[in-house]
Design an enzyme around this catalytic site. Structure first.
Site, PDB file in Angstrom:
ATOM      1  N   GLY A 100     -29.442  67.417  80.512  1.00 41.48           N
ATOM      2  CA  GLY A 100     -29.605  68.845  80.258  1.00 41.48           C
ATOM      3  C   GLY A 100     -29.894  69.631  81.526  1.00 41.48           C
ATOM      4  O   GLY A 100     -30.688  70.569  81.528  1.00 41.48           O
TER       5      GLY A 100
ATOM      6  N   ASP B 196     -22.142  58.225  77.875  1.00 47.31           N
ATOM      7  CA  ASP B 196     -23.239  59.190  77.765  1.00 47.31           C
ATOM      8  C   ASP B 196     -23.777  59.176  76.322  1.00 47.31           C
ATOM      9  O   ASP B 196     -23.009  59.324  75.369  1.00 47.31           O
ATOM     10  CB  ASP B 196     -22.684  60.581  78.124  1.00 47.31           C
ATOM     11  CG  ASP B 196     -23.758  61.632  78.305  1.00 47.31           C
ATOM     12  OD1 ASP B 196     -24.890  61.263  78.680  1.00 47.31           O
ATOM     13  OD2 ASP B 196     -23.449  62.821  78.103  1.00 47.31           O
TER      14      ASP B 196
HETATM   15  P1  13P Z   1     -26.041  70.214  80.163  1.00 45.18           P
HETATM   16  O1  13P Z   1     -25.780  70.698  78.769  1.00 45.18           O
HETATM   17  O2  13P Z   1     -27.227  70.886  80.762  1.00 45.18           O
HETATM   18  O3  13P Z   1     -24.844  70.289  81.036  1.00 45.18           O
HETATM   19  O4  13P Z   1     -26.448  68.649  80.056  1.00 45.18           O
HETATM   20  C1  13P Z   1     -25.453  67.652  79.994  1.00 45.18           C
HETATM   21  C2  13P Z   1     -25.999  66.304  79.652  1.00 45.18           C
HETATM   22  O5  13P Z   1     -27.181  66.029  79.685  1.00 45.18           O
HETATM   23  C3  13P Z   1     -25.023  65.269  79.272  1.00 45.18           C
HETATM   24  O6  13P Z   1     -25.651  64.086  78.875  1.00 45.18           O
HETATM   25  O1  G3H Z   2     -25.255  65.548  76.079  1.00 48.80           O
HETATM   26  C1  G3H Z   2     -24.286  66.117  75.604  1.00 48.80           C
HETATM   27  C2  G3H Z   2     -23.095  66.337  76.466  1.00 48.80           C
HETATM   28  O2  G3H Z   2     -23.055  67.675  76.892  1.00 48.80           O
HETATM   29  C3  G3H Z   2     -21.854  65.914  75.731  1.00 48.80           C
HETATM   30  O3  G3H Z   2     -21.536  66.826  74.727  1.00 48.80           O
HETATM   31  O4  G3H Z   2     -21.261  65.363  72.722  1.00 48.80           O
HETATM   32  O5  G3H Z   2     -20.233  67.650  72.817  1.00 48.80           O
HETATM   33  O6  G3H Z   2     -19.303  65.794  74.216  1.00 48.80           O
HETATM   34  P1  G3H Z   2     -20.525  66.386  73.543  1.00 48.80           P
HETATM   35 ZN    ZN Z   3     -27.496  64.343  77.897  1.00 47.18          ZN
END
Ligand code: 13P
Ligand code: G3H
Ligand code: ZN
Ligand code: NA
Length: 311
Positions: free
Chosen positions: A214, A82
């Site tokens: 998000g 991610d």
């Molecule tokens: P949220 O903060 O809305 O759960 O989004 C998570 C996200 O986009 C991780 O890449």
């Molecule tokens: O996009 C962000 C995700 O919620 C991951 O959050 O970088 O704190 O693990 P993090």
């Molecule tokens: Zn994200």
């Protein structure tokens, strides 16, 4: 089995649903998510951020996901990076067993985003790893980059075809009004998603899977639980479930959820601690948190994603 995201996102596109992409940071989260998916026969993307990798260590996370695959052999699961900030981190994850990566060059100038995404694709595809990239800027906190509400920059539909053609990415994250974290709209502000921009993007990329970051709903049930049992998260607000359901019926094929996991665990642990002040075995409150993650994910599969029975 452990798979890349190609087929699962394609099937989602055709079927008018979305696959959940849940952030994983520890064993209880991996177990809660995958138990729900196994019971509901839903495909799933388990995603690891740079911060998760720092917290839990690359090897531990890969092994936890391998264990989940072994325990739930009928669930198609992808292990996805991610918000990869660089080619180097994407490469480390491809070399280290991930089946999918996101290169996030959304804060970079367009040309640099294209160049680096193209380089990641060139490397990833040699190993049958799928690649997600992002165009447009989400409001709020995107990893280390703080994007203020005012510079929230929706994706320009005029750029998407050029970007996808030049990079060869397999999916594209777009900015249409979602943001990361538990405070997605100001108090009193009406939640809004620009489904018109999504439609315009979709019409320029027929058959191509779109990703929503998000996209937590910041479920009021858990916000209230947090606040009732000693927490302080006033005005936490997310994306209404019916708007996400609409997007999932359209070109959106991957919906990212992290904040709802955090909130479910925190709410339930706060409540557990309050109700059982004498307990001190972590298995008790972490077990309650794991069940909460499982139930929350099952709810999302049924009400928002529409991917039950699609494994
Ligand atoms: P949220 O903060 O809305 O759960 O989004 C998570 C996200 O986009 C991780 O890449
Ligand atoms: O996009 C962000 C995700 O919620 C991951 O959050 O970088 O704190 O693990 P993090
Ligand atoms: Zn994200
Ligand atoms: Na869809």
């Amino acid at each position: 089995p452990l798979v890349n995201t190609k087929e699962m996102l394609q099937k989602a596109y055709e079927g008018g649903y979305a696959v959940g992409a849940f952030n994983v940071n520890d064993m209880e989260i991996v177990q809660g998510i995958t138990e729900a998916c196994s019971e509901l026969k839903a495909p799933v993307i388990l995603q690891v951020s740079a911060g998760a990798r720092k917290y839990a260590n690359h090897t531990y996370l890969v092994k936890l996901v391998e264990a989940a695959v072994k325990e739930n052999p009928d669930v198609p699961m992808a292990l996805h990076l991610d918000h990869g900030p660089s080619f180097e981190l994407c490469k480390a994850c491809i070399d280290g067993g991930f089946t999918s990566v996101m290169f996030d060059g959304s804060s970079k100038p367009y040309g640099e985003n294209v160049e680096e995404a193209r380089r990641v694709v060139e490397y990833a595809h040699k190993y049958n790893v799928t690649v997600e990239a992002e165009l447009g800027k989400l409001a709020g906190i995107e990893d280390d980059v703080q994007v203020g509400d005012d510079d929230a920059q929706f994706t320009d539909p005029g750029e998407v075809q050029d970007f996808v053609t030049r990079t060869g990415v397999d999916s594209l994250a777009i900015a249409i009004g979602t943001s990361h974290g538990a405070y997605k709209f100001k108090p009193g502000q009406q939640p809004k998603l620009r489904l018109d921009i999504l439609q315009e993007v979709a019409s320029r990329l027929p058959g191509f899977p779109i990703v929503l970051h998000g996209a937590s709903s910041v479920l009021p049930e858990f916000v209230e639980m947090v606040n009732q049992y000693g927490g302080k998260m006033p005005d936490a607000i997310g994306i209404p479930e019916e708007m996400l359901r609409e997007a999932a019926k359209m070109a959106v094929c991957k919906i990212n959820v992290d904040s709802d996991i955090r909130l479910a665990m925190t709410g339930v642990i706060r409540k557990y601690m309050f109700e059982h002040p004498d307990h001190f075995d972590p298995r008790q409150y972490l077990g309650a948190a794991r069940t909460a993650v499982k139930d929350m994910v099952a709810h999302k599969i049924n009400v928002v994603l529409g991917c039950a029975g699609k494994a």
